[in-house]
Scaffold this active site. Structure first.
Site, PDB file in Angstrom:
ATOM      1  CE1 TYR A 107     -85.333  35.694  -3.251  1.00 46.53           C
ATOM      2  CE2 TYR A 107     -86.885  33.949  -2.709  1.00 46.53           C
ATOM      3  CZ  TYR A 107     -86.410  34.959  -3.256  1.00 46.53           C
ATOM      4  OH  TYR A 107     -87.017  35.621  -4.458  1.00 46.53           O
ATOM      5  CD  GLU A 127     -92.547  25.043  17.647  1.00 45.61           C
ATOM      6  OE1 GLU A 127     -93.406  23.609  17.207  1.00 45.61           O
ATOM      7  OE2 GLU A 127     -92.386  25.545  19.088  1.00 45.61           O
ATOM      8  NE  ARG A 144     -80.703  25.725   1.017  1.00 42.80           N
ATOM      9  CZ  ARG A 144     -80.317  25.749   1.968  1.00 42.80           C
ATOM     10  NH1 ARG A 144     -81.192  25.108   3.616  1.00 42.80           N
ATOM     11  NH2 ARG A 144     -79.583  26.072   2.165  1.00 42.80           N
ATOM     12  CG  HIS A 199     -88.032  34.358   7.103  1.00 37.33           C
ATOM     13  ND1 HIS A 199     -87.617  34.172   6.122  1.00 37.33           N
ATOM     14  CD2 HIS A 199     -86.704  33.972   7.737  1.00 37.33           C
ATOM     15  CE1 HIS A 199     -86.936  33.020   5.921  1.00 37.33           C
ATOM     16  NE2 HIS A 199     -86.308  32.912   6.929  1.00 37.33           N
ATOM     17  CG  MET A 246     -79.344  32.251   6.960  1.00 42.51           C
ATOM     18  SD  MET A 246     -77.637  30.863   6.498  1.00 42.51           S
ATOM     19  CE  MET A 246     -79.137  30.089   5.825  1.00 42.51           C
TER      20      MET A 246
HETATM   21  O1  PAF Z   1     -82.395  29.215  10.477  1.00 45.62           O
HETATM   22  C1  PAF Z   1     -81.444  30.055  10.177  1.00 45.62           C
HETATM   23  O2  PAF Z   1     -81.755  31.310   9.094  1.00 45.62           O
HETATM   24  C2  PAF Z   1     -80.340  30.766  10.159  1.00 45.62           C
HETATM   25  O3  PAF Z   1     -79.450  29.142  10.164  1.00 45.62           O
HETATM   26  C3  PAF Z   1     -79.604  30.953  11.437  1.00 45.62           C
HETATM   27  C4  PAF Z   1     -80.335  31.031  12.302  1.00 45.62           C
HETATM   28  C5  PAF Z   1     -80.112  33.167  10.903  1.00 45.62           C
HETATM   29  C6  PAF Z   1     -77.845  30.823  11.379  1.00 45.62           C
HETATM   30  O4  PAF Z   1     -77.400  31.697  10.459  1.00 45.62           O
END
Ligand code: PAF
Length: 282
Positions: free
Chosen positions: A23, A139, A178, A28, A21
């Protein structure tokens, strides 16, 4: 996106998807790096999915900064960033969704009853659009990972789902977009999440098997911070998420706590000593 990926598939290229999502943070980036090593064409999707937010949740406030995300991805050799808008993803007549019957009854699903339907549906859409061979998820969102694995098996998606360990700040706070909401004082309170999980792991290694006692100590530690409100602290089966009373086999300890208005989650595996499957890193 679909046309591009279909053409690559036909040429025998292995497509990897990291759904996000945006940011982006180190968590990530670790998904992206792991993804890079798993195939030929690496797609990162960035979509703040409205359907996984409840009516009183932070959809509007959720941090967004595409330029910053693209900058962070530059060194990572990402082949495509898929950045749809909500109208493209959900047309005016959208009415189909994927609802799991059991896993969402537990943990986050109790206070976020529509969340996992939103997640499963958007991930199914992303799988159908990108048609990846492999997809990676963190995870930290352990329940989400189980939901996606179950959906993939139940609906025969031809996608290998890979879970990647949680990345933490040096002081142990699990990375999350967040975290940017937290003031310095709230951040100190947020540390109680991982501290209570670590303490639980120590209790189990020292021989404690009674889940209620472990949960009590964790809750006391978190409640010592006036800005913390516990949503849940649970010890459960790592596959079904059903609560466990005794820790006689590897168990998942998971929690969700609101620090002022910011809802944070974290989890750890509790493994009785000497038991196979124990992974002290988690
Ligand atoms: O983990 C997230 O960022 C979201 O829940 C995902 C898997 C991209 C689905 O919108």
């Amino acid at each position: 996106m679909q046309r591009e990926c279909d053409a690559l598939r036909t040429k025998g290229k292995r497509i990897v998807l990291v759904p996000t999502m945006g940011y982006l943070h180190e968590g990530h980036l670790s998904l992206i790096r792991e993804g890079r090593s798993r195939g030929d064409f690496l797609v990162v999707s960035i979509f703040v999915n409205p359907t996984q937010f409840g009516p009183r949740e932070d959809f509007q406030a959720y941090p967004r900064d595409l330029k910053r995300d693209v900058q962070l991805m530059k060194p990572e050799r990402v082949d495509a960033v898929f950045y749809p808008d909500a109208r493209e993803m959900y047309g005016a007549h959208f009415q189909t969704s994927i609802r799991l019957s059991c896993l969402p009854k537990y943990l986050c699903g109790r206070s976020r009853p529509t969340h996992f339907t939103g997640v499963a549906t958007v991930v199914a859409k992303l799988f159908n659009i990108v048609r990846p061979h492999v997809a990676l998820f963190g995870e930290k969102d352990f329940q989400q990972l189980l939901v996606i694995r179950r959906m993939v098996e139940d609906l025969n998606f031809d996608v290998e789902v890979i879970g990647v360990p949680t990345v933490r700040e040096p002081d142990g706070l699990a990375m999350s977009s967040r975290n940017t909401y937290l003031t310095a004082e709230q951040r100190a309170a947020a540390l109680s999440l991982f501290q209570s999980l670590k303490e639980a792991r120590k209790q189990v290694l020292e021989g404690e098997r009674d889940a209620a006692k472990i949960l009590q100590r964790a809750s006391d530690r978190i409640r010592a911070y006036p800005e913390a409100t516990i949503d849940y602290v649970a010890i459960c089966d790592p596959e079904t998420l059903q609560p466990l009373e005794k820790i006689t086999r590897p168990a998942l300890m998971a929690l969700a706590v609101k620090i002022d208005k910011t809802r944070l989650i974290d989890n750890i595996m509790l493994c009785p000593e000497g038991m196979s499957g124990s992974d002290p890193g988690r």
